[in-house]
Design an enzyme around this catalytic site. Sequence first.
Site, PDB file in Angstrom:
ATOM      1  N   ASN A  13      43.264  13.569  77.379  1.00 21.63           N
ATOM      2  CA  ASN A  13      43.329  14.846  76.659  1.00 21.63           C
ATOM      3  C   ASN A  13      43.034  14.554  75.191  1.00 21.63           C
ATOM      4  OD1 ASN A  13      43.890  17.336  75.552  1.00 21.63           O
ATOM      5  ND2 ASN A  13      46.104  17.159  75.770  1.00 21.63           N
ATOM      6  N   LYS A  15      42.624  16.558  72.816  1.00 21.28           N
ATOM      7  CA  LYS A  15      43.211  17.534  71.886  1.00 21.28           C
ATOM      8  C   LYS A  15      42.148  17.990  70.872  1.00 21.28           C
ATOM      9  CE  LYS A  15      47.718  15.648  72.860  1.00 21.28           C
ATOM     10  NZ  LYS A  15      49.103  15.398  72.409  1.00 21.28           N
ATOM     11  N   HIS A  98      49.710  23.136  78.672  1.00 22.60           N
ATOM     12  CA  HIS A  98      50.157  22.017  77.846  1.00 22.60           C
ATOM     13  C   HIS A  98      51.241  22.488  76.879  1.00 22.60           C
ATOM     14  CE1 HIS A  98      50.087  18.698  74.947  1.00 22.60           C
ATOM     15  NE2 HIS A  98      49.550  17.977  75.910  1.00 22.60           N
ATOM     16  N   GLU A 100      51.762  21.954  73.865  1.00 19.53           N
ATOM     17  CA  GLU A 100      51.272  22.414  72.560  1.00 19.53           C
ATOM     18  C   GLU A 100      50.759  23.839  72.645  1.00 19.53           C
ATOM     19  OE1 GLU A 100      50.190  17.818  71.426  1.00 19.53           O
ATOM     20  OE2 GLU A 100      48.567  19.232  71.892  1.00 19.53           O
ATOM     21  N   GLU A 170      54.975  16.068  81.581  1.00 16.27           N
ATOM     22  CA  GLU A 170      54.947  15.626  80.186  1.00 16.27           C
ATOM     23  C   GLU A 170      56.227  16.059  79.487  1.00 16.27           C
ATOM     24  OE1 GLU A 170      50.601  14.990  78.613  1.00 16.27           O
ATOM     25  OE2 GLU A 170      51.223  17.067  78.380  1.00 16.27           O
ATOM     26  N   GLY A 176      53.211  12.656  71.586  1.00 19.28           N
ATOM     27  CA  GLY A 176      52.828  12.412  70.200  1.00 19.28           C
ATOM     28  C   GLY A 176      53.942  11.907  69.321  1.00 19.28           C
ATOM     29  N   SER A 216      52.906   9.777  75.734  1.00 21.97           N
ATOM     30  CA  SER A 216      52.823   8.454  75.107  1.00 21.97           C
ATOM     31  C   SER A 216      52.608   7.326  76.118  1.00 21.97           C
ATOM     32  CB  SER A 216      54.066   8.179  74.250  1.00 21.97           C
ATOM     33  OG  SER A 216      54.161   9.131  73.191  1.00 21.97           O
TER      34      SER A 216
END
Length: 255
Positions: A13, A15, A98, A100, A170, A176, A216
Amino acid sequence: MNKSLRPAVIAGNWKMNKTPAEASALIAELRPLVADAGCDVVVCVPFVDLPAALEAVKGSNIRVGAQNCHWEKSGAFTGEISAPMLREMGVSYVVIGHSERRQYFGETDATVNRRVRAALDEGLTVILCVGELERERELGITAEVVATQVKVALSGVKAEELSRIIIAYEPVWAIGTGKTATAAQANEVCALIRGVVASLYCDKCAGGMTIQYGGSMNAGNAEELLAQPDVDGGLIGGASLKAKDFSVIVAAASK
């Protein structure tokens, strides 16, 4: 991993990183490093990079995914991209839900479900993201949170469509941040997700579903995480932007 039952998938991904020219260069560097992969390899790139990525992967074993799609086929949704647009371009995969997107752009379990439905209707393979916040883990409600996300997202999805859904666990607190769930924690929740799918459909359906870990995963910890029986791959963030690091993770999933 249990490759006798389900494919292992490593998906990057990217991003909001890489221009089209940079995307082409990264894929060119990555191609020879993963050419003999014993798992599926996907790069999920920003919308503007899709044409360059699709061109760059031609003749390779790398597939291209988008990072989101809208639930409508067309309409007054400025800035959005529809599933038919992705399909016509030749995109194979799409990341949906996701954290985010949920955190910064108002995504909800209900809108995730609508996007999943739209992607499936266009023949795309969905990488469905679920995961708990750090506070939710501290409260001991990880199982409830993740189970609810899975159940709502799969509402209206038929058993025969599950082959085009990959679930990526996740934990939000590990995205992150440099924090990573232990291999045991990752496997525990991936197994929980498999149990939820079994309760909704059947044991065979759940056994055949690829469930990734994200949060991560990197070149240093991938082998331990991927050695877990219910972890079937990874949705890779930062490490996917470095061809050598990403290829180490692919190699770990190829064993």
